[in-house]
Write a protein that holds these residues in place. Structure first.
Motif, PDB file in Angstrom:
ATOM      1  N   HIS A 139       0.900  -1.082  -0.093  1.00 40.19           N
ATOM      2  CA  HIS A 139       0.045   0.052  -0.087  1.00 40.19           C
ATOM      3  C   HIS A 139       1.005   1.240   0.006  1.00 40.19           C
ATOM      4  N   LEU A 140       0.644   2.253  -0.961  1.00 43.44           N
ATOM      5  CA  LEU A 140       1.574   3.179  -1.027  1.00 43.44           C
ATOM      6  C   LEU A 140       1.009   4.712  -0.998  1.00 43.44           C
ATOM      7  N   ARG A 141       1.486   5.538  -0.644  1.00 47.60           N
ATOM      8  CA  ARG A 141       1.117   6.934  -0.583  1.00 47.60           C
ATOM      9  C   ARG A 141       2.004   7.966  -1.055  1.00 47.60           C
ATOM     10  N   LEU A 142       1.760   8.557  -2.301  1.00 45.62           N
ATOM     11  CA  LEU A 142       2.645   9.694  -2.565  1.00 45.62           C
ATOM     12  C   LEU A 142       2.016  10.898  -2.432  1.00 45.62           C
ATOM     13  N   GLU A 143       2.654  11.925  -1.555  1.00 51.02           N
ATOM     14  CA  GLU A 143       2.131  13.091  -1.250  1.00 51.02           C
ATOM     15  C   GLU A 143       2.229  14.055  -2.705  1.00 51.02           C
ATOM     16  N   SER A 144       1.624  15.166  -2.555  1.00 54.15           N
ATOM     17  CA  SER A 144       1.637  16.017  -3.599  1.00 54.15           C
ATOM     18  C   SER A 144       2.318  17.362  -2.846  1.00 54.15           C
ATOM     19  N   ASN A 145       3.160  17.965  -3.757  1.00 53.71           N
ATOM     20  CA  ASN A 145       3.522  19.268  -3.292  1.00 53.71           C
ATOM     21  C   ASN A 145       2.648  20.455  -3.918  1.00 53.71           C
ATOM     22  N   ASN A 146       1.578  20.255  -4.325  1.00 53.28           N
ATOM     23  CA  ASN A 146       0.415  21.255  -4.750  1.00 53.28           C
ATOM     24  C   ASN A 146      -0.642  20.695  -3.825  1.00 53.28           C
ATOM     25  N   SER A 147      -1.276  21.776  -2.989  1.00 54.48           N
ATOM     26  CA  SER A 147      -2.188  21.711  -2.351  1.00 54.48           C
ATOM     27  C   SER A 147      -3.640  21.357  -2.910  1.00 54.48           C
ATOM     28  N   SER A 148      -3.759  21.691  -4.254  1.00 55.12           N
ATOM     29  CA  SER A 148      -4.983  21.332  -5.173  1.00 55.12           C
ATOM     30  C   SER A 148      -4.868  20.125  -5.872  1.00 55.12           C
ATOM     31  N   VAL A 149      -3.907  19.173  -5.516  1.00 54.26           N
ATOM     32  CA  VAL A 149      -3.573  17.900  -6.193  1.00 54.26           C
ATOM     33  C   VAL A 149      -3.848  17.052  -4.727  1.00 54.26           C
ATOM     34  N   VAL A 150      -4.717  16.086  -5.076  1.00 55.22           N
ATOM     35  CA  VAL A 150      -4.847  15.087  -3.976  1.00 55.22           C
ATOM     36  C   VAL A 150      -3.599  14.011  -3.970  1.00 55.22           C
ATOM     37  N   PRO A 151      -3.310  13.642  -2.722  1.00 53.29           N
ATOM     38  CA  PRO A 151      -2.156  12.533  -2.748  1.00 53.29           C
ATOM     39  C   PRO A 151      -2.516  11.315  -3.412  1.00 53.29           C
ATOM     40  N   LEU A 152      -1.489  10.430  -3.918  1.00 52.89           N
ATOM     41  CA  LEU A 152      -1.826   9.157  -4.589  1.00 52.89           C
ATOM     42  C   LEU A 152      -1.806   8.365  -3.412  1.00 52.89           C
ATOM     43  N   ASP A 153      -2.851   7.531  -3.335  1.00 52.22           N
ATOM     44  CA  ASP A 153      -3.092   6.397  -2.485  1.00 52.22           C
ATOM     45  C   ASP A 153      -3.340   5.281  -3.229  1.00 52.22           C
ATOM     46  N   ALA A 154      -2.753   4.212  -3.106  1.00 49.62           N
ATOM     47  CA  ALA A 154      -2.815   2.973  -3.994  1.00 49.62           C
ATOM     48  C   ALA A 154      -2.348   1.637  -3.425  1.00 49.62           C
ATOM     49  N   HIS A 155      -2.724   0.638  -3.790  1.00 49.13           N
ATOM     50  CA  HIS A 155      -2.414  -0.767  -3.665  1.00 49.13           C
ATOM     51  C   HIS A 155      -1.803  -1.083  -5.034  1.00 49.13           C
ATOM     52  N   ALA A 156      -0.755  -1.752  -4.815  1.00 46.09           N
ATOM     53  CA  ALA A 156       0.393  -2.156  -5.875  1.00 46.09           C
ATOM     54  C   ALA A 156       0.886  -3.345  -5.814  1.00 46.09           C
ATOM     55  N   LYS A 157       1.729  -3.864  -6.943  1.00 42.60           N
ATOM     56  CA  LYS A 157       2.414  -5.048  -6.874  1.00 42.60           C
ATOM     57  C   LYS A 157       3.611  -5.196  -7.386  1.00 42.60           C
ATOM     58  N   VAL A 158       4.731  -5.527  -6.760  1.00 41.01           N
ATOM     59  CA  VAL A 158       6.098  -5.384  -7.296  1.00 41.01           C
ATOM     60  C   VAL A 158       6.135  -6.461  -8.545  1.00 41.01           C
ATOM     61  N   VAL A 159       6.549  -5.875  -9.700  1.00 42.64           N
ATOM     62  CA  VAL A 159       6.679  -6.450 -10.961  1.00 42.64           C
ATOM     63  C   VAL A 159       8.096  -6.590 -11.343  1.00 42.64           C
ATOM     64  N   ARG A 160       8.899  -5.781 -10.806  1.00 43.30           N
ATOM     65  CA  ARG A 160      10.377  -5.853 -11.089  1.00 43.30           C
ATOM     66  C   ARG A 160      11.184  -5.223 -10.190  1.00 43.30           C
ATOM     67  N   CYS A 161      12.210  -5.982  -9.655  1.00 42.57           N
ATOM     68  CA  CYS A 161      13.530  -5.401  -8.937  1.00 42.57           C
ATOM     69  C   CYS A 161      14.854  -5.585  -9.450  1.00 42.57           C
ATOM     70  N   THR A 162      15.419  -4.650  -9.587  1.00 42.21           N
ATOM     71  CA  THR A 162      16.984  -4.578 -10.069  1.00 42.21           C
ATOM     72  C   THR A 162      17.831  -3.712  -9.162  1.00 42.21           C
ATOM     73  N   LEU A 169      -6.420   1.980  -7.249  1.00 41.89           N
ATOM     74  CA  LEU A 169      -6.210   3.475  -6.823  1.00 41.89           C
ATOM     75  C   LEU A 169      -7.267   4.114  -5.829  1.00 41.89           C
ATOM     76  N   ASN A 170      -6.900   4.594  -4.616  1.00 44.57           N
ATOM     77  CA  ASN A 170      -7.934   5.028  -3.886  1.00 44.57           C
ATOM     78  C   ASN A 170      -8.338   6.561  -4.102  1.00 44.57           C
TER      79      ASN A 170
END
Length: 99
Positions: free
Chosen positions: A59-82, A98-99
């Motif tokens: 479960h991830l959360r990516l905050e926005s630097n712009n107060s008019s843009v909501v943070p990205l809140d999502a469930h994701a799966k790892v498909v690659r790791c290098t 995406l929530n």
């Protein structure tokens, strides 16, 4: 900056923003921080300091630097790791919800 790779269906936006992730494991509830390097409609690439196994759900959360843009809140799966260097890994995540 937007880029387009011929093999991709969506534009990828290059970003350098901190992302908070929680491993979806009821026993550990482990939190990780990483740096989101690029983002598209279907996933993102994140630099972290430890490897994650393919198929790991987070479960991830990516905050926005712009107060008019909501943070990205999502469930994701790892498909690659290098491994990029001794203590640096790049994981590819595909969004499940995406929530």
């Amino acid at each position: 900056m937007l880029s387009r790779n011929d093999k991709r269906n969506y534009f990828r936006m290059m970003v350098n923003t901190e992302v908070q992730m929680m491993i979806n494991d009821p026993e550990s509830g482990r939190m990780l921080s990483g740096i989101c390097r690029d983002l598209s409609a279907t996933g993102m690439a994140v630099e972290v300091d430890e490897p994650l196994e393919m198929g790991t759900l987070i479960h991830l959360r990516l905050e926005s630097n712009n107060s008019s843009v909501v943070p990205l809140d999502a469930h994701a799966k790892v498909v690659r790791c290098t491994q990029e260097s001794e203590d640096l890994y790049q994981i590819g995540l595909t969004f499940i919800e995406l929530n």
